[in-house]
Design an enzyme around this catalytic site. Structure first.
Site, PDB file in Angstrom:
ATOM      1  CB  CYS A  84     -14.853  -0.780  21.111  1.00 24.18           C
ATOM      2  SG  CYS A  84     -13.520  -1.450  20.209  1.00 24.18           S
ATOM      3  CB  CYS A 137     -10.520  -0.371  18.761  1.00 21.13           C
ATOM      4  SG  CYS A 137      -9.772  -1.346  20.044  1.00 21.13           S
ATOM      5  NE  ARG A 176      -2.972  -1.920  -2.505  1.00 14.89           N
ATOM      6  CZ  ARG A 176      -3.031  -0.530  -2.161  1.00 14.89           C
ATOM      7  NH1 ARG A 176      -2.639   0.392  -2.948  1.00 14.89           N
ATOM      8  NH2 ARG A 176      -3.560  -0.095  -1.100  1.00 14.89           N
ATOM      9  CB  CYS A 191      -5.006  -1.648   3.872  1.00 15.20           C
ATOM     10  SG  CYS A 191      -4.779   0.207   3.694  1.00 15.20           S
ATOM     11  CB  CYS A 214      -1.001  -0.001   1.509  1.00 13.97           C
ATOM     12  SG  CYS A 214      -1.792   1.377   1.546  1.00 13.97           S
ATOM     13  CG  HIS A 215       0.907   5.906  -1.402  1.00 12.78           C
ATOM     14  ND1 HIS A 215       1.398   6.430  -2.846  1.00 12.78           N
ATOM     15  CD2 HIS A 215       1.793   6.733  -0.530  1.00 12.78           C
ATOM     16  CE1 HIS A 215       1.848   7.142  -2.706  1.00 12.78           C
ATOM     17  NE2 HIS A 215       2.122   7.864  -1.733  1.00 12.78           N
ATOM     18  CB  THR A 216      -0.056   3.571   4.230  1.00  9.31           C
ATOM     19  OG1 THR A 216      -1.277   4.107   3.792  1.00  9.31           O
ATOM     20  CG2 THR A 216       0.359   4.169   5.855  1.00  9.31           C
ATOM     21  CB  CYS A 276     -11.682   0.576  24.275  1.00  7.44           C
ATOM     22  SG  CYS A 276     -11.838   1.110  22.518  1.00  7.44           S
ATOM     23  NE  ARG A 292      -3.110   5.429  17.391  1.00  5.90           N
ATOM     24  CZ  ARG A 292      -1.874   5.117  16.803  1.00  5.90           C
ATOM     25  NH1 ARG A 292      -1.690   3.799  16.547  1.00  5.90           N
ATOM     26  NH2 ARG A 292      -1.238   5.955  15.981  1.00  5.90           N
ATOM     27  CB  CYS A 325     -10.568  -4.291  22.347  1.00  8.29           C
ATOM     28  SG  CYS A 325     -11.479  -2.838  23.018  1.00  8.29           S
ATOM     29  CG  HIS A 382      -0.593  -1.805   6.337  1.00  7.65           C
ATOM     30  ND1 HIS A 382       0.415  -1.159   5.471  1.00  7.65           N
ATOM     31  CD2 HIS A 382      -1.932  -1.166   5.696  1.00  7.65           C
ATOM     32  CE1 HIS A 382      -0.034  -0.244   4.741  1.00  7.65           C
ATOM     33  NE2 HIS A 382      -1.522  -0.352   4.429  1.00  7.65           N
ATOM     34  CD  GLU A 383      -3.538  -3.693   0.653  1.00  8.20           C
ATOM     35  OE1 GLU A 383      -4.099  -2.684   0.487  1.00  8.20           O
ATOM     36  OE2 GLU A 383      -2.904  -4.121  -0.370  1.00  8.20           O
TER      37      GLU A 383
END
Ligand code: NAD
Ligand code: ZN
Ligand code: ZN
Length: 369
Positions: free
Chosen positions: A98, A106, A364, A169, A40-42, A95, A110, A92, A62-63
């Site tokens: 959530c 969530c 992608r 993602c 991903c670009h991130t 919290c 973090r 979760c 992360h994908e």
């Protein structure tokens, strides 16, 4: 245990594919074998050093899509052999965020996730005894990775992980922004800025929502063909106009669009996206991630006269409770994912996926382990 991984030793350096040590999952954690991961670009953003939260050395990605290999003490919601999609936005269920029912953000883990650590404040990756940090709580550019149980969505085993990894993602973010965050209704007019994986997914979402007009904007003409196939009605290249692109769109739509989406991460385009919205009700959603320290601006009168500016992360989708349903909808043929996968490659060639992205040649790339 040993795992092949693409390690980011520092900003702006190519990833280095090597063998790392992965520690076994602790209490509340799960070890998964990653089958495939989109780029991903991130990931590129963090690798560039522009991301204020970027910590090196780390393992990006992360994908992903993977299979549960081992569960730590107390884990009950997944078991060995389950197919899962890692979530950079966990759920979760207990919290304040959530429980609010108003957001998917969530906050349970973090703080540690932002520091590249597991919830107990340590890492599960090492190289020659030296710690390597996690990334977005996922680190899917590793054959094996460890995640907190609350960061895994269990999905239907019939879905090919080489494709549904994109729901971890990009595709969910774009579709969710349209359907969940903006709640685009039938007949609405939509403008989508930037046609990477995120923007094209927003086009799919707008088509599914039966928008009457889907205007797409990109400086790279080669993106228009697929956008049209996915349902775009008007393709605009800002380079072909002398005046600000918001003026062009306002003229084209008798006053502006009902909804717009910024899928680039450019603060000037964010302004255009807001200002091409219709007076009185137009809503603009920011999806793109801008560089550290950058700010958005417009005349407040734009908001006083009824335009709305908002943003969304992961399309507002609650990963554990809602993502499995995206997988089901994909299995039922409501949308396709293979259109997005322009390149596949083994982990060893991962740097090529970043080159292709920067050259605007891929939508992608998916890494197959
Ligand atoms: N909010 C979220 O949850 C979330 C999730 C994933 C990604 N993102 C962000 O979304 C953005 C898009 O990600 P992607 O993977 O689709 O990126 P990408 O690089 O694949 O696509 C970006 C597109 O924007 C176009 N573009 C660049 N500058 C432009 C300009 N000035 N005007 C018009 N078009 C322009 C490019 O030609 C390209 O087609 C990134 O900023 C990424 O970090 C946000
Ligand atoms: Zn992403
Ligand atoms: Zn929570």
């Amino acid at each position: 245990m040993k795992s092949r991984a693409a390690v980011a030793w520092g900003p702006n350096q190519p990833l280095s594919v090597e063998e790392v040590d992965v520690m076994l999952p602790k209490k509340g954690e799960v070890l998964i074998k990653v089958i495939a991961s989109g780029v991903c670009h991130t990931d590129a953003f963090t690798l560039s050093g522009e991301d204020p939260e970027g910590i090196f050395p780390c393992i990006l990605g992360h994908e992903g899509g993977g299979i549960v290999e081992q569960v730590g003490e107390g884990v009950t919601s997944v078991q060995v052999g389950d197919h899962v999609i890692p979530l950079y936005t966990p759920e979760c269920g207990e919290c304040k965020f959530c429980l609010s029912g108003k957001t998917n953000l969530c906050q349970k883990i973090r703080e540690t996730q932002g520091k590249g650590l597991m919830p107990d404040g340590t890492t599960r990756f090492y190289k020659d005894g030296k710690p390597i940090f996690h990334y977005m709580g996922c680190s899917t550019f590793s054959e094996y990775t460890v995640l907190p149980e609350i960061s895994l969505a269990k999905v239907n085993k019939k879905a090919p992980l080489e494709e549904v990894c994109l729901l971890g993602c990009g595709v969910t973010t774009g579709m969710g922004a349209v359907m969940n965050t903006a709640k685009v209704e039938e007949g609405a007019t939509v403008a989508i800025f930037g046609l990477g994986g995120i923007g094209l997914s927003a086009v799919i979402g707008a088509t599914m929502a039966k928008a009457s007009r889907i205007i797409v904007i990109d400086i790279n003409d080669s993106k228009f063909e697929l956008a049209r196939e996915l349902g775009a009605t008007d393709c605009i290249n800002p380079k072909e106009y002398a005046k600000p692109i918001q003026e062009v769109i306002v003229e084209l739509t008798d006053g502006g669009v009902d909804y717009s989406f910024e899928c680039i991460g450019n603060v000037d385009v964010m302004r255009s996206a807001l200002e091409c919205c219709h007076k009185g009700w137009g809503e603009s959603v920011i999806i793109g991630v801008a560089g550290a320290g950058q700010e958005i601006s417009t005349r407040p009168f734009q908001l006083v006269t009824g335009r709305v500016w908002r943003g969304t992360a992961f399309g507002g989708v609650k990963g554990r409770s809602e993502l499995p349903d995206y997988v089901e909808r994909y299995l039922q043929g409501e949308f396709k994912l293979d259109d997005f996968i322009t390149h596949t490659m083994p982990l060893e060639e991962i740097n090529e996926s970043f080159d292709l992205m920067h050259a605007g040649k891929s939508i992608r790339s998916v890494i197959h382990f």
